[in-house]
Design an enzyme around this catalytic site. Structure first.
Site, PDB file in Angstrom:
ATOM      1  N   CYS A 194      38.695  26.269  58.687  1.00 35.83           N
ATOM      2  CA  CYS A 194      37.819  25.657  57.708  1.00 35.83           C
ATOM      3  C   CYS A 194      37.716  24.381  57.745  1.00 35.83           C
ATOM      4  O   CYS A 194      38.347  23.338  56.994  1.00 35.83           O
ATOM      5  CB  CYS A 194      38.178  26.111  56.238  1.00 35.83           C
ATOM      6  SG  CYS A 194      36.931  25.617  55.246  1.00 35.83           S
TER       7      CYS A 194
ATOM      8  N   GLU B 120      62.404  13.533  85.424  1.00 36.80           N
ATOM      9  CA  GLU B 120      62.211  14.084  84.171  1.00 36.80           C
ATOM     10  C   GLU B 120      60.947  14.808  83.934  1.00 36.80           C
ATOM     11  O   GLU B 120      60.145  14.223  83.201  1.00 36.80           O
ATOM     12  CB  GLU B 120      62.597  13.189  82.868  1.00 36.80           C
ATOM     13  CG  GLU B 120      63.908  12.759  82.993  1.00 36.80           C
ATOM     14  CD  GLU B 120      64.005  11.355  81.908  1.00 36.80           C
ATOM     15  OE1 GLU B 120      65.064  11.114  81.623  1.00 36.80           O
ATOM     16  OE2 GLU B 120      62.799  10.949  81.286  1.00 36.80           O
ATOM     17  N   PRO B 121      60.519  15.686  84.968  1.00 37.36           N
ATOM     18  CA  PRO B 121      59.243  16.502  84.902  1.00 37.36           C
ATOM     19  C   PRO B 121      59.163  17.404  83.742  1.00 37.36           C
ATOM     20  O   PRO B 121      60.251  17.880  83.363  1.00 37.36           O
ATOM     21  CB  PRO B 121      59.262  17.304  86.328  1.00 37.36           C
ATOM     22  CG  PRO B 121      60.363  17.555  86.589  1.00 37.36           C
ATOM     23  CD  PRO B 121      61.386  16.267  86.029  1.00 37.36           C
ATOM     24  N   GLY B 122      57.984  17.425  83.249  1.00 37.51           N
ATOM     25  CA  GLY B 122      57.721  18.604  82.182  1.00 37.51           C
ATOM     26  C   GLY B 122      56.302  19.392  82.389  1.00 37.51           C
ATOM     27  O   GLY B 122      56.476  20.567  82.545  1.00 37.51           O
ATOM     28  N   ARG B 123      55.497  18.932  82.490  1.00 38.42           N
ATOM     29  CA  ARG B 123      54.024  19.287  82.487  1.00 38.42           C
ATOM     30  C   ARG B 123      54.001  20.167  83.778  1.00 38.42           C
ATOM     31  O   ARG B 123      53.702  21.187  84.171  1.00 38.42           O
ATOM     32  CB  ARG B 123      52.971  18.303  82.509  1.00 38.42           C
ATOM     33  CG  ARG B 123      51.507  18.849  82.450  1.00 38.42           C
ATOM     34  CD  ARG B 123      50.331  17.985  82.312  1.00 38.42           C
ATOM     35  NE  ARG B 123      50.571  16.883  81.009  1.00 38.42           N
ATOM     36  CZ  ARG B 123      50.135  17.251  80.051  1.00 38.42           C
ATOM     37  NH1 ARG B 123      49.509  18.454  79.875  1.00 38.42           N
ATOM     38  NH2 ARG B 123      50.200  16.531  78.968  1.00 38.42           N
TER      39      ARG B 123
ATOM     40  N   TYR C 267      52.846  21.151  76.203  1.00 36.87           N
ATOM     41  CA  TYR C 267      52.547  20.712  74.906  1.00 36.87           C
ATOM     42  C   TYR C 267      51.360  21.539  74.151  1.00 36.87           C
ATOM     43  O   TYR C 267      50.721  20.733  73.302  1.00 36.87           O
ATOM     44  CB  TYR C 267      51.996  19.057  75.339  1.00 36.87           C
ATOM     45  CG  TYR C 267      52.988  18.436  76.055  1.00 36.87           C
ATOM     46  CD1 TYR C 267      54.006  17.488  75.609  1.00 36.87           C
ATOM     47  CD2 TYR C 267      52.791  18.372  77.688  1.00 36.87           C
ATOM     48  CE1 TYR C 267      54.680  16.833  76.114  1.00 36.87           C
ATOM     49  CE2 TYR C 267      53.574  17.394  78.144  1.00 36.87           C
ATOM     50  CZ  TYR C 267      54.668  16.870  77.509  1.00 36.87           C
ATOM     51  OH  TYR C 267      55.432  16.070  78.340  1.00 36.87           O
TER      52      TYR C 267
END
Length: 465
Positions: free
Chosen positions: A387, A307-310, A422
Site C-alpha cells: 500500500c 573481500e568480494p561479496g556481490r 544485498y
C-alpha cells in the site's frame, strides 16, 4: 526503436535459456540448474529466493583462478551480501573465509563453522562489546576505522590479555564510476585520512597486545573499470612501503577489499559501463591483474586479502514471485483527454522484498518463468503488493515498462535474475508482509528450504503487549 528493444530483449532471453551455464528450459518453463522454477514455485509460498550452490562454487573458483599469479591470496566473503546460514555454509564448504560488519554477523559465521582466524571484522561503529567479542574469539583481523576505535581495542586487549590483530583502514581518495552511495574510497565515511596512517601505526606499535598486520581499503561496490582499483592499490602500496621504511617494520599483508562487479545487463555491445554500471565492464581477472600488478612493484611475498561479496552470490540466485492481479488503466492529461492505456501486472513481491529496485534503481532481467520459451512481446508496468504508490518496479526494459508474453496471466511465475546480493539482507516487513523463504539447489541438483517465510507469530513475538 521499440521494435529493436523488444527484439534485443528476446534475443537475450534465448541466450539465457540456451547459452547461460545456470539456465535451461523444459516444457516451456525456465529451469535453474536443471530445476523447473514453475514447478518449484508450487511447492513453497511465493515470493521466495532460490540459490544455486554450483554457481556460488563457480564464482569462487573464478576469483581464485584470477589470483593464481599470487598464490598468497586470502579471500573473505563479505557476509553482509547474504548471511543466510545455508548460504554461509556453502561458502565455507567452498573453502574461503568470511568478512563481517557486526557482532551478530561474526556470531553467525562462527556458528556455521568458520574459525575465528577465518574472519575479518569491518565497520565504522564497533562498540566495546563488539570489539571484546571479536578479540575474545581470536579473529584474523580487525580493520581499524578510527583512532577512537583503536583506543577501545587497546584497552580491551589489555583487559583480556589477548592479542588483537589489526589493519588500519585508510581512504585512498580515489573516485569510481559507480552509484554515488556505493563509493567508499572518495569523500566517504569509512577509514582514516591517509595522513593519519603513520600516527595510527605508531600508536599501535606502542600497544602491548595490538599487532599491526598491514593497511586496508575498499574502493566501492559494482565498480565497472579496473583503473580505480589500480590507483587505490598503488596508494596503499606506496604508503605501506613508506611506513615499512620509516617505522622499521615489515607488514604481513595488504587488504584491498572487494568491489568486483556483476553483469546485470548482458548486451555489452549496447551499453557503456562507465555510464551504466549495470554492465559489469570488468571481470575478476581484470580486478586481480590491477591489484597484483601494483602489489608486485612493492613485494611478491606479502599476503593479499580480498573481500568480494556481490561477485560470489550476485549471479547465484533468482527471485520467484507470482502474478497475483492484473488490470488495464487509462492515463488522462489534466484536461481529461486520453493519453494512453497501461497494462498493469501485480506480483506478490514489492520493494520490501527487492529494495534495490527502488532505492538504487537497480536493473534486473525479468522473465515469465511459466512461459519462458514464449516471445516476451507485451509492454506492461510491473508493480508490487504494498500500500504505497512507489511500490512498482522503475527500471524496465524501456523506461518503466517491462516485457512479458501477451498471454501472461494471474498465477504465472515471474523470475528476477541475478538476485543473490544485498537482497535478502535488506528485506523489511513493511505492511506486515513477511520476509521471504529461501531455497537452495545443492551440488547434486537437489532442493531444500534453508530459510522459511516469516509467520504471523514471528511478526508479533518481539512486541510487548
Amino acid at each position: 526503436m521499440t521494435d529493436s528493444i523488444m527484439q534485443n530483449y528476446n534475443q537475450l532471453r534465448e541466450q539465457v535459456i540456451n547459452g547461460d551455464r545456470r539456465f535451461q528450459h523444459k516444457d516451456g518453463h525456465l529451469c535453474f540448474e536443471g530445476v523447473d522454477l514453475d514447478a518449484l514455485a508450487r511447492q513453497y509460498p511465493t515470493p521466495f529466493y532460490v540459490f544455486s550452490e554450483p554457481e556460488i562454487i563457480r564464482n569462487i573458483h573464478e576469483i581464485q583462478q584470477a589470483f593464481a599469479a599470487h598464490k598468497n591470496t586470502k579471500t573473505f566473503f563479505a557476509s553482509k551480501t547474504c548471511s543466510v546460514m545455508g548460504v554461509l555454509k556453502a561458502i565455507r564448504d567452498a573453502g574461503i573465509c568470511a568478512e563481517a560488519n557486526s557482532q551478530y554477523e561474526v556470531r553467525k559465521c562462527l556458528e556455521i563453522g568458520f574459525r575465528g582466524d577465518q574472519i575479518v571484522f569491518n565497520g565504522v561503529v564497533k562498540k566495546p562489546a563488539d570489539l571484546e567479542y571479536a578479540i575474545a574469539n581470536d579473529l584474523y583481523l580487525i580493520n581499524v576505522d578510527s583512532l577512537y576505535e583503536l583506543e577501545h581495542i587497546d584497552a580491551i586487549s589489555r583487559k583480556l590479555k589477548k592479542v588483537a590483530n589489526v589493519c588500519v583502514r585508510v581512504e585512498p581518495n580515489v573516485p569510481s564510476a559507480t552509484h554515488a552511495e556505493l563509493v567508499t574510497a572518495f569523500h566517504a565515511k569509512s577509514g582514516l585520512d591517509l595522513e593519519q596512517a603513520e600516527e595510527t601505526c605508531r600508536r599501535i606499535l606502542a600497544m602491548p597486545y595490538v599487532h599491526l598486520r598491514g593497511l586496508h581499503m575498499h574502493v566501492g561496490d559494482q565498480v565497472p573499470e579496473s583503473e580505480p582499483f589500480a590507483k587505490a592499490t598503488k596508494v596503499l602500496v606506496d604508503e605501506s612501503r613508506r611506513l615499512e621504511e620509516v617505522l622499521g617494520i615489515k607488514f604481513d599483508l595488504i587488504n584491498v577489499g572487494g568491489g568486483i562487479p556483476v553483469p546485470y545487463k548482458y548486451d555489452d555491445e549496447n551499453g557503456d559501463p562507465l555510464k551504466d554500471n549495470m554492465y559489469a565492464g570488468i571481470t575478476a581477472q581484470d580486478f586481480a591483474d590491477a591489484v597484483i600488478r601494483e602489489v608486485h612493484k612493492w613485494r611478491t611475498d606479502v599476503e593479499i586479502c580480498i573481500e568480494p561479496g556481490r561477485k560470489v552470490t550476485g549471479s547465484a540466485a533468482v527471485l520467484l514471485t507470482e502474478v497475483s492481479c492484473e488490470k488495464r488503466k487509462t492515463n488522462y492529461d489534466l484536461n481529461g483527454n486520453v493519453e494512453c492505456h497501461v497494462e498493469w501486472k501485480f506480483v506478490d513481491a514489492g520493494y520490501s522484498v527487492l529494495s534495490d529496485s527502488q532505492h538504487f534503481d537497480w536493473f534486473f532481467y525479468v522473465y515469465n518463468a511459466s512461459r519462458m520459451t514464449a516471445a516476451h512481446d507485451a509492454w506492461i508496468k510491473l508493480a508490487g503488493p504494498l500500500c504505497d504508490g512507489g511500490d512498482y518496479f522503475h527500471m524496465g526494459v524501456k523506461g518503466e515498462e517491462f516485457l512479458l508474453p501477451k498471454e501472461t496471466h494471474v498465477g504465472d511465475i515471474v523470475a528476477f535474475l541475478d538476485a543473490g546480493a544485498y537482497t535478502i539482507e535488506s528485506q523489511t516487513v513493511y505492511n506486515n508482509r513477511p520476509r521471504t523463504g529461501v531455497v537452495m539447489i545443492d551440488k547434486n541438483g537437489d532442493t531444500r528450504l534453508i530459510r522459511r517465510e516469516d509467520s504471523y507469530e514471528d511478526m508479533v513475538k518481539y512486541d510487548i503487549y
